[in-house]
Structures are given as structure tokens and as C-alpha cells.
Design an enzyme around this catalytic site. Structure first.
Site, PDB file in Angstrom:
ATOM      1  CE  LYS A  17       0.966   1.008   4.478  1.00 62.26           C
ATOM      2  NZ  LYS A  17       1.700   2.228   4.916  1.00 62.26           N
ATOM      3  N   GLY A 106       9.618  -1.062   4.709  1.00 59.99           N
ATOM      4  CA  GLY A 106       9.700  -0.023   3.694  1.00 59.99           C
ATOM      5  C   GLY A 106       8.570   0.978   3.713  1.00 59.99           C
ATOM      6  CG  MET A 108       5.575   0.582   0.213  1.00 62.81           C
ATOM      7  SD  MET A 108       6.013   0.119  -1.479  1.00 62.81           S
ATOM      8  CE  MET A 108       4.377  -0.181  -2.183  1.00 62.81           C
ATOM      9  N   GLY A 110       4.249  -4.447   3.958  1.00 64.86           N
ATOM     10  CA  GLY A 110       4.533  -5.801   3.503  1.00 64.86           C
ATOM     11  C   GLY A 110       4.220  -6.858   4.549  1.00 64.86           C
ATOM     12  N   GLY A 111       4.606  -6.601   5.800  1.00 66.77           N
ATOM     13  CA  GLY A 111       4.293  -7.562   6.862  1.00 66.77           C
ATOM     14  C   GLY A 111       2.805  -7.687   7.088  1.00 66.77           C
ATOM     15  CB  SER A 112       0.076  -5.180   7.162  1.00 64.13           C
ATOM     16  OG  SER A 112       0.546  -4.489   8.302  1.00 64.13           O
ATOM     17  CG  ASP A 145      -0.709  -0.356   7.890  1.00 59.15           C
ATOM     18  OD1 ASP A 145      -1.508   0.554   8.186  1.00 59.15           O
ATOM     19  OD2 ASP A 145       0.513  -0.164   7.729  1.00 59.15           O
TER      20      ASP A 145
END
Length: 309
Positions: A17, A106, A108, A110-112, A145
Site C-alpha cells: 500500500k 519499507g 508499504m 509488507g508484513g501486514s 494496516d
């Protein structure tokens, strides 16, 4: 939300995102901040395969530097699978094969996205049959997120960012992302924001009591107008991110010289998102940024949230 698993294996894809707008309230007693944000899911994805197993385990690979991504209970996908199992009373396990393309740490999500993918994949693998709303409630317990990673598209997030309302967005928005090999810690960036506000209180005034998304952002999204959206981009975490990482300011300047409509640090950084007028302009911008020695990717949004592939 259960979908029949194929031969004991489910493949789910979840998007990264961009926060096209992020206003951050003052720090609360628990150390957290209320926010008002406009999320847009973009075409840079995390892929996760869930397979039948005796226990919940994970393996991580990827197209991006992985750093110290854990594979135990600290991994958000593993945590999501454990939470789903506990909530539904299943005693089944799953092996999670995660392939990362969204930058680690980052800004954005990614882990979420991994957590959202694990919720959808394990729900399908185990046949637990939870609705998207039920999965989102579980996801909110993992990270702010995660509910948006399940929803995708474009949405407004309030509270900690997990109280979502879909936002009407027409057309396609083209972005060029500049990636960084070194991630940033979200808590550290928020801490620097608090320090920045304390240092500049006379100039910038107190933090907003109740953060809100600028109506100009919503109007630009409804109109599908990149130029209008470019004028409304805002991220309260950008100044502290630039303070911590001066190299990001140079990357922003490079994009502006290359005629991006606007650039913004995504979330807590360090990924920078440049908005382009259209697909062709984004390709030209990507070429210019790459020629300047930056790692640049062309993506677009909005795209759907975590889905079985």
C-alpha cells in the site's frame, strides 16, 4: 470467506500500500498515535502458499533484501495463523511459504500483507469459513494496516488506521516507487515526529486533536485526477523520515527534476512513491530514476486486497 483448498495447498496474493495522505495526531498515554490516512493498494504483491502441516511454520524468500525477517511467532503471517487457529478452535497446522516483493520495513505494509494473506489462506485451507469482516477484526489485533490489506482498493483509515471506510476512486493512478536496501523502524520514525514537533512547536503549532483526511484528497480520488491528487499528497511522517535519512531528500529531488507530478515518503519510509500523469509518463520516470542509479518500479492502483489465486 472460505474457498476450497486445492490438494491441501492454497495460494493467496496480497498487495502493498501507499499512504497518499497521512495526518498524525498527538502521542497518547499508551505511546500510540491516532491517525487519519488515505490508503491505496498497489500492484506490488506478497505471495503466500499455505500447505497442510502438523504445526504452524514458515519459510521466507523474496525479490527484495530480507534483512532479519523472522520465521517464528514474531513473523506477522505466523502470528495471524496462530490467532486464526485459536479463534476458531482448530488444531490443524499449516506451513506458510512466503515470497516477498514488497520492501521489508519499507513503509508499504509488507508484513501486514503477509498477515492478511495468511488469514485468507488458512481460512481456506482449514475451512473455518470466517467472513472478511471477521478476518479484519482478527487482523486488527496483529497490526493497524492488516484490515486494509484484506480490503484493498482505496480506503480511509482512522483511529490507529484500522477503522476503515472504503473511498470512491475512479480510474487508475500510476506510481513509480524508489526502493531502499535499508529499512526504517516505524516506532523510531514516530518518535522522531514527536521530537520534531517539540522542537518546532512555535512554528508548526500543536498536533491535531482529531486527525482528518483533507477533502481535496477525496475529491481527487473521486475524479481520478492525478494532478489534483499530486497537489494534495501529504505525510506527517515525511519530515522525521527525512531527518533520519537525508538520502531520501536527494531521491525526492531527483524525482521532481525528472518531472514526477509529486513525490511522497510512503508511510514511515523509506520507500518513496512518485505520482505520474499516466502509464507512459510513469515509464519515462522509471527510466530516468533508474539512470540516476535508483531502484525504481512502476506500479498502479487501486488493486484488490488479499485474494486466493
Amino acid at each position: 470467506m472460505s474457498t476450497a483448498a486445492s490438494a491441501g495447498r492454497v495460494h493467496v496474493r496480497a498487495p502493498g500500500k501507499i499512504n497518499v495522505f497521512l495526518e498524525v495526531g498527538d502521542v497518547q498515554e499508551d505511546g500510540y498515535h491516532d491517525v487519519a490516512t488515505a490508503y491505496q493498494a498497489v500492484s506490488l504483491y506478497e505471495d503466500l502458499w499455505a500447505s497442510d502441516a502438523e504445526e504452524i511454520t514458515a519459510h521466507v524468500s523474496g525479490d527484495v533484501p530480507l534483512g532479519d525477517v523472522p520465521v517464528d511467532e514474531r513473523n506477522l503471517a505466523v502470528r495471524a495463523a496462530l490467532l486464526l487457529a485459536a479463534a476458531t478452535g482448530t488444531d490443524r497446522g499449516a506451513h506458510l511459504e512466503i515470497r516477498k516483493s514488497v520492501p521489508v520495513a519499507g513503509g508499504m505494509g509488507g508484513g501486514s500483507a503477509d498477515a492478511a494473506a495468511a488469514l485468507v489462506a488458512c481460512d481456506a485451507l482449514w475451512g473455518t469459513g470466517l467472513s472478511t469482516a471477521e478476518l479484519a477484526r482478527l487482523g486488527a489485533r496483529i497490526g493497524a494496516d492488516v484490515p486494509f490489506s484484506l480490503l484493498g482498493g482505496t480506503a480511509i483509515g482512522t483511529g490507529r488506521g484500522d477503522e476503515l471506510s472504503p473511498a470512491l476512486a475512479h480510474g487508475r493512478f500510476d506510481w513509480v516507487l524508489v526502493l531502499s536496501e535499508e529499512g526504517m523502524s516505524t516506532p523510531v520514525v514516530y518518535g522522531e515526529l514527536d521530537a520534531h514537533r517539540a522542537r518546532h512547536l512555535v512554528d508548526i503549532g500543536p498536533a491535531p486533536r482529531q486527525p482528518r483526511v483533507d477533502p481535496d484528497v477525496l475529491h481527487a480520488l473521486r475524479q481520478g485526477d492525478p494532478g489534483m491528487l499530486a497537489a494534495a499528497l501529504r505525510n506527517d511522517l515525511q519530515a522525521p523520515a527525512l531527518k533520519l535519512r537525508p538520502d531520501l531528500a536527494r531521491a525526492l529531488e531527483t524525482g521532481e527534476r525528472a518531472e514526477a507530478l509529486a513525490g511522497i515518503v510512503s508511510g514511515s519510509g523509506p520507500t518513496i512513491a512518485f505520482l505520474a500523469a499516466d502509464d507512459a509518463s510513469a515509464l519515462d520516470l522509471q527510466i530516468s530514476l533508474s539512470a540516476a542509479g535508483l531502484t525504481a518500479l512502476h506500479v498502479h492502483g487501486p488493486v484488490p486486497g488479499a485474494r486466493v489465486v
